[in-house]
Design a protein around this motif. Structure first.
Motif, mmCIF file in Angstrom:
data_model
loop_
_atom_site.group_PDB
_atom_site.id
_atom_site.type_symbol
_atom_site.label_atom_id
_atom_site.label_comp_id
_atom_site.label_asym_id
_atom_site.label_seq_id
_atom_site.Cartn_x
_atom_site.Cartn_y
_atom_site.Cartn_z
ATOM 1 N N UNK A 114 0.844 -1.201 0.000
ATOM 2 C CA UNK A 114 0.000 0.000 0.000
ATOM 3 C C UNK A 114 0.880 1.252 0.000
ATOM 4 N N UNK A 115 1.918 1.262 0.844
ATOM 5 C CA UNK A 115 2.826 2.402 0.916
ATOM 6 C C UNK A 115 3.483 2.633 -0.445
ATOM 7 N N UNK A 116 3.926 1.548 -1.068
ATOM 8 C CA UNK A 116 4.563 1.667 -2.375
ATOM 9 C C UNK A 116 3.598 2.254 -3.408
ATOM 10 N N UNK A 117 2.349 1.859 -3.363
ATOM 11 C CA UNK A 117 1.371 2.392 -4.325
ATOM 12 C C UNK A 117 1.179 3.894 -4.146
ATOM 13 N N UNK A 118 1.385 4.398 -2.952
ATOM 14 C CA UNK A 118 1.273 5.830 -2.685
ATOM 15 C C UNK A 118 2.559 6.556 -3.076
ATOM 16 N N UNK A 119 3.684 5.866 -3.001
ATOM 17 C CA UNK A 119 4.964 6.492 -3.351
ATOM 18 C C UNK A 119 5.100 6.695 -4.860
ATOM 19 N N UNK A 120 4.582 5.760 -5.626
ATOM 20 C CA UNK A 120 4.746 5.833 -7.087
ATOM 21 C C UNK A 120 4.011 7.067 -7.608
ATOM 22 N N UNK A 141 -7.582 -5.001 -3.074
ATOM 23 C CA UNK A 141 -8.306 -6.282 -3.126
ATOM 24 C C UNK A 141 -7.747 -7.253 -2.091
ATOM 25 N N UNK A 142 -6.422 -7.290 -1.976
ATOM 26 C CA UNK A 142 -5.794 -8.187 -1.013
ATOM 27 C C UNK A 142 -6.094 -7.760 0.422
ATOM 28 N N UNK A 143 -6.153 -6.462 0.668
ATOM 29 C CA UNK A 143 -6.459 -5.979 2.016
ATOM 30 C C UNK A 143 -7.876 -6.366 2.413
ATOM 31 N N UNK A 144 -8.813 -6.249 1.491
ATOM 32 C CA UNK A 144 -10.201 -6.639 1.786
ATOM 33 C C UNK A 144 -10.260 -8.129 2.113
ATOM 34 N N UNK A 145 -9.581 -8.949 1.338
ATOM 35 C CA UNK A 145 -9.550 -10.393 1.599
ATOM 36 C C UNK A 145 -8.930 -10.657 2.970
ATOM 37 N N UNK A 146 -7.821 -9.987 3.246
ATOM 38 C CA UNK A 146 -7.157 -10.150 4.532
ATOM 39 C C UNK A 146 -8.087 -9.745 5.683
ATOM 40 N N UNK A 147 -8.747 -8.601 5.563
ATOM 41 C CA UNK A 147 -9.614 -8.091 6.632
ATOM 42 C C UNK A 147 -10.791 -9.016 6.906
ATOM 43 N N UNK A 148 -11.219 -9.761 5.901
ATOM 44 C CA UNK A 148 -12.345 -10.683 6.065
ATOM 45 C C UNK A 148 -11.938 -12.051 6.586
ATOM 46 N N UNK A 149 -10.667 -12.282 6.764
ATOM 47 C CA UNK A 149 -10.189 -13.571 7.252
ATOM 48 C C UNK A 149 -10.481 -13.685 8.746
ATOM 49 N N UNK A 158 -7.947 -2.790 13.726
ATOM 50 C CA UNK A 158 -7.885 -1.374 14.115
ATOM 51 C C UNK A 158 -6.504 -0.791 13.838
ATOM 52 N N UNK A 159 -5.472 -1.570 14.107
ATOM 53 C CA UNK A 159 -4.105 -1.133 13.810
ATOM 54 C C UNK A 159 -3.954 -0.888 12.306
ATOM 55 N N UNK A 160 -4.462 -1.800 11.504
ATOM 56 C CA UNK A 160 -4.365 -1.667 10.050
ATOM 57 C C UNK A 160 -5.082 -0.412 9.562
ATOM 58 N N UNK A 161 -6.249 -0.138 10.111
ATOM 59 C CA UNK A 161 -7.007 1.056 9.708
ATOM 60 C C UNK A 161 -6.212 2.323 10.040
ATOM 61 N N UNK A 162 -5.627 2.362 11.236
ATOM 62 C CA UNK A 162 -4.796 3.517 11.622
ATOM 63 C C UNK A 162 -3.622 3.677 10.658
ATOM 64 N N UNK A 163 -2.952 2.584 10.381
ATOM 65 C CA UNK A 163 -1.774 2.639 9.520
ATOM 66 C C UNK A 163 -2.134 2.997 8.080
ATOM 67 N N UNK A 164 -3.274 2.520 7.608
ATOM 68 C CA UNK A 164 -3.711 2.871 6.256
ATOM 69 C C UNK A 164 -3.999 4.367 6.142
ATOM 70 N N UNK A 165 -4.566 4.934 7.174
ATOM 71 C CA UNK A 165 -4.839 6.381 7.153
ATOM 72 C C UNK A 165 -3.544 7.179 7.041
ATOM 73 N N UNK A 170 0.176 10.016 2.365
ATOM 74 C CA UNK A 170 1.368 10.121 1.520
ATOM 75 C C UNK A 170 1.025 10.096 0.025
ATOM 76 N N UNK A 171 -0.237 9.970 -0.287
ATOM 77 C CA UNK A 171 -0.638 9.921 -1.702
ATOM 78 C C UNK A 171 -0.193 11.198 -2.401
ATOM 79 N N UNK A 172 0.328 11.055 -3.616
ATOM 80 C CA UNK A 172 0.811 12.244 -4.326
ATOM 81 C C UNK A 172 -0.331 13.142 -4.773
ATOM 82 N N UNK A 173 -0.069 14.419 -4.788
ATOM 83 C CA UNK A 173 -1.028 15.364 -5.335
ATOM 84 C C UNK A 173 -0.985 15.273 -6.855
ATOM 85 N N UNK A 174 -2.113 15.390 -7.484
ATOM 86 C CA UNK A 174 -2.187 15.346 -8.936
ATOM 87 C C UNK A 174 -1.284 16.404 -9.558
#
Length: 185
Positions: A114-120, A141-149, A158-165, A170-174
């Motif tokens: 996820x971090x890498x997708x925001x860095x690119x 898609x993988x995160x949703x699958x993981x969260x439903x496990x 809850x930790x994942x939600x905090x970290x995702x926020x 870090x998402x780049x501005x257009x």
């Protein structure tokens, strides 16, 4: 790290006379690692060195795949193209780790992707931004699958939600990608 990792990336060889690679990946990712074919399993294992070095690059607070002065119409973005492969491999690794009963380790890899997708594209062209969006879609898609496990506990979720926020900030501005496009020759 991204350039170093590139030389370690192993292309998928596929199953001779079998299903398409996309079907093989999707089955292992959507239905679980127990559905991974032998070629998919070998591909993931062969790419561990690639993944580990790439992961080191994503651990940094920022990334720039190309220097701004290097951009022009014919710039090859080889390392950026490997970002999608990294996301696909992480998705497989997450599936494998869930099957092995390690949801925390699976989350660690997903957070990396996820971090890498925001860095690119943060300091890159529109193409880089689009590749980041593609890597984000694979990871989401993988995160949703993981969260439903069922192994994912409430505190871990809850930790994942905090970290995702934090990572999403870090998402780049257009505008950054538009600047790079404008300044390239």
């Amino acid at each position: 790290e991204f350039r170093s990792a590139k030389s370690l990336h192993v292309q998928y060889a596929g199953t001779p006379g079998g299903t398409t690679a996309t079907d093989e990946f999707e089955k292992a990712q959507s239905d679980g690692w127990e559905h991974a074919t032998e070629p998919v399993r070998k591909w993931l294992e062969a790419n561990r060195p690639f993944m580990e070095i790439w992961r080191k690059g994503t651990a940094k607070p920022d990334a720039q795949y190309q220097q701004a002065g290097e951009y022009h119409a014919a710039t090859l973005l080889n390392e950026v193209y490997d970002a999608r492969e990294f996301a696909r491999l992480v998705r497989l690794e997450s599936s494998r780790l869930l099957l092995d009963g390690h949801p925390d380790a699976a989350w660690s890899w997903l957070q990396t992707s996820f971090r890498m997708s925001r860095q690119i594209g943060r300091h890159g062209s529109m193409i880089e931004r689009l590749i980041g969006i593609g890597a984000h879609a694979i990871t989401a898609e993988a995160i949703v699958k993981w969260a439903n496990d069922s192994q994912v506990t409430t505190p871990l979720l809850k930790q994942a939600i905090r970290e995702l926020r934090v990572e999403q900030q870090r998402a780049p501005l257009f505008a950054e990608s538009v600047k790079v496009e404008y300044l390239s020759d």
